[in-house]
Design a protein around this motif. Structure first.
Motif, PDB file in Angstrom:
ATOM      1  N   TYR A  35       0.845  -1.648  -0.020  1.00 39.68           N
ATOM      2  CA  TYR A  35       0.140   0.647   0.028  1.00 39.68           C
ATOM      3  C   TYR A  35       0.632   1.332   0.205  1.00 39.68           C
ATOM      4  CZ  TYR A  35      -4.218  -2.349   0.273  1.00 39.68           C
ATOM      5  OH  TYR A  35      -5.806  -3.765   0.598  1.00 39.68           O
ATOM      6  N   PHE A  36       0.358   2.053  -1.415  1.00 43.21           N
ATOM      7  CA  PHE A  36       1.298   3.092  -1.330  1.00 43.21           C
ATOM      8  C   PHE A  36      -0.066   4.607  -1.372  1.00 43.21           C
ATOM      9  CE2 PHE A  36       4.324   0.222  -3.291  1.00 43.21           C
ATOM     10  CZ  PHE A  36       5.448   0.627  -1.955  1.00 43.21           C
ATOM     11  N   ARG A  37       1.009   5.598  -1.893  1.00 45.80           N
ATOM     12  CA  ARG A  37      -0.088   6.809  -1.774  1.00 45.80           C
ATOM     13  C   ARG A  37      -0.829   6.986  -3.052  1.00 45.80           C
ATOM     14  NH1 ARG A  37       1.835  12.230  -0.817  1.00 45.80           N
ATOM     15  NH2 ARG A  37       1.179  12.775  -2.606  1.00 45.80           N
ATOM     16  N   GLU A  38      -1.228   7.838  -2.994  1.00 44.18           N
ATOM     17  CA  GLU A  38      -1.549   8.258  -4.910  1.00 44.18           C
ATOM     18  C   GLU A  38      -0.594   9.553  -4.737  1.00 44.18           C
ATOM     19  OE1 GLU A  38      -3.723   6.943  -7.463  1.00 44.18           O
ATOM     20  OE2 GLU A  38      -5.240   6.036  -6.026  1.00 44.18           O
ATOM     21  N   ALA A  39      -0.054   9.255  -6.042  1.00 47.37           N
ATOM     22  CA  ALA A  39       0.494  11.014  -5.760  1.00 47.37           C
ATOM     23  C   ALA A  39      -0.097  11.998  -6.357  1.00 47.37           C
ATOM     24  CB  ALA A  39       1.173  10.993  -6.913  1.00 47.37           C
ATOM     25  N   ASP A  40      -1.379  12.252  -6.838  1.00 43.45           N
ATOM     26  CA  ASP A  40      -2.111  12.952  -6.927  1.00 43.45           C
ATOM     27  C   ASP A  40      -3.547  12.770  -6.175  1.00 43.45           C
ATOM     28  OD1 ASP A  40      -4.660  15.323  -7.386  1.00 43.45           O
ATOM     29  OD2 ASP A  40      -4.791  14.371  -9.569  1.00 43.45           O
ATOM     30  N   LEU A  41      -3.638  13.380  -4.579  1.00 35.83           N
ATOM     31  CA  LEU A  41      -4.728  13.535  -4.256  1.00 35.83           C
ATOM     32  C   LEU A  41      -6.644  14.309  -4.292  1.00 35.83           C
ATOM     33  CD1 LEU A  41      -2.854  12.871  -0.542  1.00 35.83           C
ATOM     34  CD2 LEU A  41      -3.829  10.916  -1.703  1.00 35.83           C
ATOM     35  N   LEU A  77       9.290  -0.632   1.799  1.00 33.47           N
ATOM     36  CA  LEU A  77      10.244   0.709   1.858  1.00 33.47           C
ATOM     37  C   LEU A  77      11.258   0.530   1.067  1.00 33.47           C
ATOM     38  CD1 LEU A  77      11.609  -0.764   5.632  1.00 33.47           C
ATOM     39  CD2 LEU A  77       9.970   1.196   5.226  1.00 33.47           C
ATOM     40  N   ALA A  78      10.773  -0.150   0.362  1.00 34.28           N
ATOM     41  CA  ALA A  78      11.555  -0.083  -0.733  1.00 34.28           C
ATOM     42  C   ALA A  78      11.231   2.061  -2.285  1.00 34.28           C
ATOM     43  CB  ALA A  78      12.212  -1.111  -1.790  1.00 34.28           C
ATOM     44  N   GLY A  79       9.814   1.142  -1.934  1.00 38.62           N
ATOM     45  CA  GLY A  79       9.120   2.216  -2.582  1.00 38.62           C
ATOM     46  C   GLY A  79       8.302   1.826  -3.373  1.00 38.62           C
ATOM     47  N   PRO A  80       7.156   2.335  -4.097  1.00 41.69           N
ATOM     48  CA  PRO A  80       6.057   1.661  -5.573  1.00 41.69           C
ATOM     49  C   PRO A  80       6.967   1.667  -6.958  1.00 41.69           C
ATOM     50  CG  PRO A  80       5.765   3.581  -5.253  1.00 41.69           C
ATOM     51  CD  PRO A  80       7.083   3.839  -4.011  1.00 41.69           C
ATOM     52  N   GLU A  81       7.230   1.209  -7.729  1.00 45.03           N
ATOM     53  CA  GLU A  81       7.151   1.290  -9.246  1.00 45.03           C
ATOM     54  C   GLU A  81       6.590   1.942 -10.255  1.00 45.03           C
ATOM     55  OE1 GLU A  81       7.885  -3.067 -10.489  1.00 45.03           O
ATOM     56  OE2 GLU A  81       9.753  -3.710  -8.810  1.00 45.03           O
ATOM     57  N   ASP A  82       4.849   1.779  -9.545  1.00 44.55           N
ATOM     58  CA  ASP A  82       3.990   2.412 -10.356  1.00 44.55           C
ATOM     59  C   ASP A  82       3.809   4.190  -9.770  1.00 44.55           C
ATOM     60  OD1 ASP A  82       2.153   3.819 -11.483  1.00 44.55           O
ATOM     61  OD2 ASP A  82       0.567   2.287 -10.188  1.00 44.55           O
ATOM     62  N   LEU A  85       1.814   6.414  -8.285  1.00 39.07           N
ATOM     63  CA  LEU A  85       1.742   6.460  -6.491  1.00 39.07           C
ATOM     64  C   LEU A  85       3.103   7.126  -6.220  1.00 39.07           C
ATOM     65  CD1 LEU A  85       0.918   2.073  -6.149  1.00 39.07           C
ATOM     66  CD2 LEU A  85      -0.279   4.418  -6.233  1.00 39.07           C
ATOM     67  N   VAL A  86       3.345   6.982  -4.698  1.00 38.72           N
ATOM     68  CA  VAL A  86       4.335   7.493  -4.211  1.00 38.72           C
ATOM     69  C   VAL A  86       4.820   7.076  -2.872  1.00 38.72           C
ATOM     70  CG1 VAL A  86       4.347   9.747  -5.656  1.00 38.72           C
ATOM     71  CG2 VAL A  86       2.823  10.032  -3.449  1.00 38.72           C
ATOM     72  N   ARG A  87       5.751   7.011  -2.623  1.00 38.52           N
ATOM     73  CA  ARG A  87       6.261   6.259  -0.819  1.00 38.52           C
ATOM     74  C   ARG A  87       5.511   7.466   0.257  1.00 38.52           C
ATOM     75  NH1 ARG A  87      10.954   4.653   0.795  1.00 38.52           N
ATOM     76  NH2 ARG A  87      11.646   4.526  -1.599  1.00 38.52           N
ATOM     77  N   VAL A  88       4.954   7.629   1.290  1.00 37.67           N
ATOM     78  CA  VAL A  88       4.411   7.273   2.503  1.00 37.67           C
ATOM     79  C   VAL A  88       5.963   7.167   3.785  1.00 37.67           C
ATOM     80  CG1 VAL A  88       2.303   7.920   1.933  1.00 37.67           C
ATOM     81  CG2 VAL A  88       3.166   5.914   3.348  1.00 37.67           C
TER      82      VAL A  88
END
Length: 303
Positions: A35-41, A77-82, A85-88
């Protein structure tokens, strides 16, 4: 001979059935959600602020619930590939330990995680919670930093059913403050900044979090040394109390200028209109020194 062959076949069938019924160690591997955060909220209200990215684990990575949980945390912890999406979780946060205990996953992270507050902290907490509670062995998650709870949270144990956020529109308002940072020559210089104050944040807490954030890639950097920690910060009338843990002292380098760090933190807090003095506590109590630095007397604007 025929009876022996039948027995061997029955045994093989039994073992295959055991493998098929187990979620771990299956030949085909397993797919999990990170689960990562949407880049555009702007179009992501409520719980939709977090979205899953799939991760496939091979059979050799799924031998136990603990190994799966550790692998999921490493990938988170490595972060998303998509790219949408952005890391939180702050970059360079590391997993110090992970333990499964009676249905709870106990996650201990490095000091970078302490930089989070408000909505950002809630999103990070629940990205970990949603990721780990996929496992049938995990119903709740607790998250600590170097073994210590974050005292400014409103809860310390999280379950997937608790997830309900809003977007970054929950910023209460801007907070003007002056942070005292180190210039290239190592001198403290004032830097006027406007901090985002989120719902649930305090003004003094926002200043502490801003100083704990690394600024080493800029001309000015924080005077707080690597490993510096604050257990809690609170304001009573016009006095700000900052509690420092002795457990953090061994993690700081021997050449760390702790006196300069405490002065930078105090002067940054004193830049707030509502703060007239700053008092340091050590492990929740008044103390004479902290790491060899005198903390008996309060810091005031006239110091």
């Amino acid at each position: 001979m025929k009876k022996r062959l039948i027995a061997v076949l029955l045994c093989a069938a039994f073992l295959a059935a055991l493998s098929w019924g187990s979620p771990y160690g299956a030949d085909r591997g397993e797919t999990y959600d990170l689960y990562f955060r949407e880049a555009d909220l702007s179009a992501a209200p409520g719980g939709d602020a977090l979205r899953a990215e799939e991760l496939h684990l091979e059979a050799e990575e799924t031998q136990s619930a603990l190994s799966v949980a550790e692998r999921l945390m490493d990938a988170l912890l490595a972060g998303p590939e998509d790219p949408t999406l952005v890391r939180v979780i702050p970059e360079d946060t590391t997993l110090l330990s992970l333990e499964l205990d009676g249905g709870r996953a106990k996650v201990d992270l490095s000091s970078r995680y302490r930089n989070l507050s408000g909505v950002s902290l809630a999103l990070a907490d629940y990205s970990i919670t949603l990721t780990l509670t996929q496992l049938p062995e995990v119903s709740a998650v607790s998250i600590t930093v170097h073994g210590q709870q974050l005292s400014y949270r409103d809860r310390q144990i999280f379950a997937a059913r608790d997830v309900l956020f809003s977007s970054n529109e929950d910023v209460v308002g801007p907070l003007p403050a002056t942070l005292y940072l180190l210039d290239e020559s190592g001198r403290l210089v004032p830097q006027e900044m406007t901090l985002d104050l989120y719902e649930g944040d305090t003004q003094v807490g926002a200043v502490v979090k801003a100083l704990l954030n690394s600024t080493e890639d800029q001309e000015l950097r924080s005077a707080l040394p690597e490993g510096f920690q604050v257990t809690s910060v609170r304001q009573e009338e016009n006095t700000c109390y900052v509690d420092l843990p002795t457990a953090a002292l061994p993690g700081m380098s021997e050449d760390a200028d702790l006196g300069l760090a405490l002065r930078a933190l105090a002067e940054s807090l004193l830049s707030l209109r509502s703060v007239a003095e700053v008092r340091y506590l050590v492990d929740g109590e008044y103390a004479a020194v902290y790491g060899g630095v005198s903390v008996m007397e309060p810091y005031t604007a006239s110091n």
